[in-house]
Write an enzyme that holds these catalytic residues in place. Structure first.
Site, PDB file in Angstrom:
ATOM      1  N   SER A   1     -31.137 105.723  45.900  1.00 36.31           N
ATOM      2  CA  SER A   1     -32.303 105.295  45.136  1.00 36.31           C
ATOM      3  C   SER A   1     -32.423 103.763  45.128  1.00 36.31           C
ATOM      4  O   SER A   1     -32.555 103.163  46.194  1.00 36.31           O
ATOM      5  CB  SER A   1     -32.227 105.898  43.724  1.00 36.31           C
ATOM      6  OG  SER A   1     -33.452 105.791  43.040  1.00 36.31           O
TER       7      SER A   1
ATOM      8  N   ASP B   1     -39.265 115.406  45.869  1.00 38.57           N
ATOM      9  CA  ASP B   1     -38.906 114.210  45.104  1.00 38.57           C
ATOM     10  C   ASP B   1     -40.160 113.591  44.495  1.00 38.57           C
ATOM     11  O   ASP B   1     -41.031 113.120  45.234  1.00 38.57           O
ATOM     12  CB  ASP B   1     -38.213 113.206  46.028  1.00 38.57           C
ATOM     13  CG  ASP B   1     -37.593 112.036  45.274  1.00 38.57           C
ATOM     14  OD1 ASP B   1     -38.015 111.767  44.133  1.00 38.57           O
ATOM     15  OD2 ASP B   1     -36.705 111.379  45.832  1.00 38.57           O
TER      16      ASP B   1
ATOM     17  N   HIS C   1     -35.116 114.361  43.707  1.00 37.80           N
ATOM     18  CA  HIS C   1     -34.501 113.034  43.751  1.00 37.80           C
ATOM     19  C   HIS C   1     -32.991 113.108  43.579  1.00 37.80           C
ATOM     20  O   HIS C   1     -32.276 112.169  43.936  1.00 37.80           O
ATOM     21  CB  HIS C   1     -35.113 112.149  42.659  1.00 37.80           C
ATOM     22  CG  HIS C   1     -34.874 110.682  42.873  1.00 37.80           C
ATOM     23  ND1 HIS C   1     -35.421 109.984  43.927  1.00 37.80           N
ATOM     24  CD2 HIS C   1     -34.121 109.782  42.178  1.00 37.80           C
ATOM     25  CE1 HIS C   1     -35.037 108.714  43.856  1.00 37.80           C
ATOM     26  NE2 HIS C   1     -34.236 108.572  42.818  1.00 37.80           N
TER      27      HIS C   1
END
Length: 212
Positions: free
Chosen positions: A105, A156, A187
């Protein structure tokens, strides 16, 4: 430890043939978060794991954002150069080769920014749930020969696969050899991410890197 400008954790390697990893957490993580993942992906490799220096509502990140998916690009550039300097200093301190980034991320995004802005810093990248950190990165083929794995989640809501595809194209224009994979999840990370990273690393750990 807080030397070298970042609070970080360093675990020496147990295998001389294993490329070091630099572990880059997501928003709200710290220097301990990805150590178990690093050990699963690259058993015996040296692990360098810093904590992001930017706080968002008390949660560490590696650069500022203005809103979800909207980055402060001036801060991205400044933090990427600061982080690249940290990697250079850590390599000298711990006598390690140029590392491969394993980022999740926000951590994957700073790794991508470093690759685009300071292409000689990292040997490659495993970027999990990443998106383009810059709208207009520098032109050039500075990543020629470097390999990158980008893994996104089909469901996601934060980083749709289309964002990962734009990042892949950006890195390819800079000369990187990019493999993109889309998993059925969101995610969050899964065992499938671990397996893909292990397989990719087995095939690419010996790819061209900065001076060892």
């Amino acid at each position: 430890m807080s030397e070298l400008g970042f609070i970080h954790r360093f675990a020496p390697g147990e295998r001389s043939d294993a490329r070091p990893l630099v572990l880059l957490h997501g928003t709200g993580g710290d220097e301990d978060d990805l150590v178990p993942l690093g050990r699963m992906v690259a058993p015996g490799a040296a692990l360098l794991s810093p904590r992001g220096k930017v706080l968002e509502n008390g949660m560490p990140r590696f650069f500022r954002r203005l809103a979800e998916g909207v980055f402060d690009e001036n801060d991205v550039r400044a933090r990427a150069h600061e982080f690249a300097d940290f990697i250079d200093a850590a390599r000298e301190r711990y006598a390690i080769a140029a590392p491969i980034a394993l980022g999740y991320s926000n951590g994957a995004n700073i790794a991508a920014a470093v690759m685009l802005l300071r292409p000689n810093t990292l040997a490659g990248g495993i970027l999990l749930r990443a998106m383009p950190p810059l709208a207009s990165p520098p032109a050039g083929q500075g990543l020629s020969g470097r390999a990158v794995l980008i893994v996104s989640g089909a469901r996601d809501p934060i980083v749709p696969p289309a964002g990962a595809a734009r990042l892949a194209a950006m890195l390819e224009r800079a000369g990187a050899q990019v493999e993109s994979r889309v998993l059925p999840g969101g995610h969050e990370l899964s065992q499938a991410d671990v397996t893909l990273a292990q397989e990719w690393l087995r095939l690419n750990a010996g790819a061209r890197a900065v001076a060892s």
